[in-house]
Design an enzyme around this catalytic site. Structure first.
Site, PDB file in Angstrom:
ATOM      1  N   GLU A  11       0.813  -1.145   0.064  1.00 11.36           N
ATOM      2  CA  GLU A  11      -0.027  -0.011   0.038  1.00 11.36           C
ATOM      3  C   GLU A  11       0.882   1.306  -0.041  1.00 11.36           C
ATOM      4  OE1 GLU A  11      -3.311  -2.074   2.851  1.00 11.36           O
ATOM      5  OE2 GLU A  11      -1.908  -0.501   3.592  1.00 11.36           O
ATOM      6  N   GLY A  72     -11.330  -6.293   4.918  1.00  9.62           N
ATOM      7  CA  GLY A  72     -12.347  -7.326   4.512  1.00  9.62           C
ATOM      8  C   GLY A  72     -13.798  -6.733   4.460  1.00  9.62           C
ATOM      9  N   MET A 166      -7.311  -3.442  10.586  1.00 10.80           N
ATOM     10  CA  MET A 166      -6.898  -3.476  11.821  1.00 10.80           C
ATOM     11  C   MET A 166      -6.047  -2.243  12.242  1.00 10.80           C
ATOM     12  SD  MET A 166      -4.685  -7.364  11.039  1.00 10.80           S
ATOM     13  CE  MET A 166      -3.962  -7.339  12.535  1.00 10.80           C
ATOM     14  N   GLU A 167      -6.182  -1.096  11.648  1.00 12.76           N
ATOM     15  CA  GLU A 167      -5.754   0.303  11.890  1.00 12.76           C
ATOM     16  C   GLU A 167      -6.760   1.409  12.072  1.00 12.76           C
ATOM     17  OE1 GLU A 167      -3.164  -2.759  10.269  1.00 12.76           O
ATOM     18  OE2 GLU A 167      -4.434  -1.719   9.097  1.00 12.76           O
ATOM     19  N   ASP A 190     -11.309  -8.914   0.437  1.00 14.88           N
ATOM     20  CA  ASP A 190     -11.939 -10.004   0.933  1.00 14.88           C
ATOM     21  C   ASP A 190     -13.128 -10.129   1.460  1.00 14.88           C
ATOM     22  OD1 ASP A 190     -11.235 -10.299   4.034  1.00 14.88           O
ATOM     23  OD2 ASP A 190      -9.552  -9.376   3.243  1.00 14.88           O
TER      24      ASP A 190
END
Length: 220
Positions: A11, A72, A166-167, A190
């Site tokens: 990224e 996701g 996650m961030e 996903d």
């Protein structure tokens, strides 16, 4: 100056290339500068994201920031490579419920941390101009890669979230504490269920490329 944050090396590399950020700067994580921009590769997870955002805001004092990356899907109507422009994010694994708090509610009494509305509107305009499919929604952030469909459905029901990562919730929390304008944008890789890790790898490169295009459209 506009700061861009991304967790994964793929990224961050796409952002650096799109923004011409080739000058490496000393920092406790990969940090690069271009004309009017910074690109920080935070690393994965809430602590890593919070550290990077706090460092950049304190050291460089950008006027605005964007956290870009992949996520996701919790909402089955989201397809791979769709953009989710996060109106707000919650840390789904924060649990102070024994003290009368709601799931995800922090000790400050805040459960959902918002993206800056003006920056989010800019991201919406840029995505539309580029012809990238997008929608507005809610992101759930936690320190675990989710690959269980039943658990993913539970997060959607509990928090009204369309995507999980996650961030972002931690990054928006730091920006909120600094009173700094930041917007969170995620590209879907996903379905946060069985096979999520395989789909994540398959779509990561193209998702990162699209986020690079978006970043460039946001500043040039």
């Amino acid at each position: 100056m506009t700061a861009f944050f991304a967790a994964e090396p793929e990224e961050a590399a796409a952002l650096r290339e799109a923004l011409g950020a080739g000058e490496a700067l000393p920092a406790p994580f990969p940090l690069h500068r271009g004309e009017g921009v910074l690109v920080a590769e935070t690393g994965v997870g809430k602590v890593a994201a919070a550290l990077a955002v706090a460092h950049v805001l304190t050291r460089f004092r950008p006027s605005e920031s964007f956290f870009l990356g992949v996520a996701g899907a919790l909402d089955p109507s989201l397809r791979a490579l769709d953009l989710l422009l996060a109106e707000k994010a919650v840390q789904w694994d924060v649990d102070l419920t024994p003290f009368g708090r709601e799931p995800g509610e922090t000790a400050w009494g805040v459960r959902f941390f918002p993206s800056d509305p003006a920056l989010l509107a800019r991201a919406e305009e840029a995505a539309g101009r580029l012809g990238l499919p997008y929608r507005l929604g809610v992101v759930a952030t936690g320190d675990r890669f989710l690959a269980d469909r039943r658990e993913a459905q539970g997060l959607r029901e509990r928090f009204g979230a369309q995507a999980v990562e996650m961030e972002g919730g931690a990054a928006l929390m730091v920006a909120w504490r600094f009173r700094h304008p930041m917007a969170l944008v995620r590209a879907v890789t996903d379905g946060a269920g069985e096979g999520a890790e395989r789909d994540f790898q398959a779509f990561l490169r193209e998702a990162a490329r699209r986020l690079g295009l978006l970043a460039r459209a946001l500043v040039y």
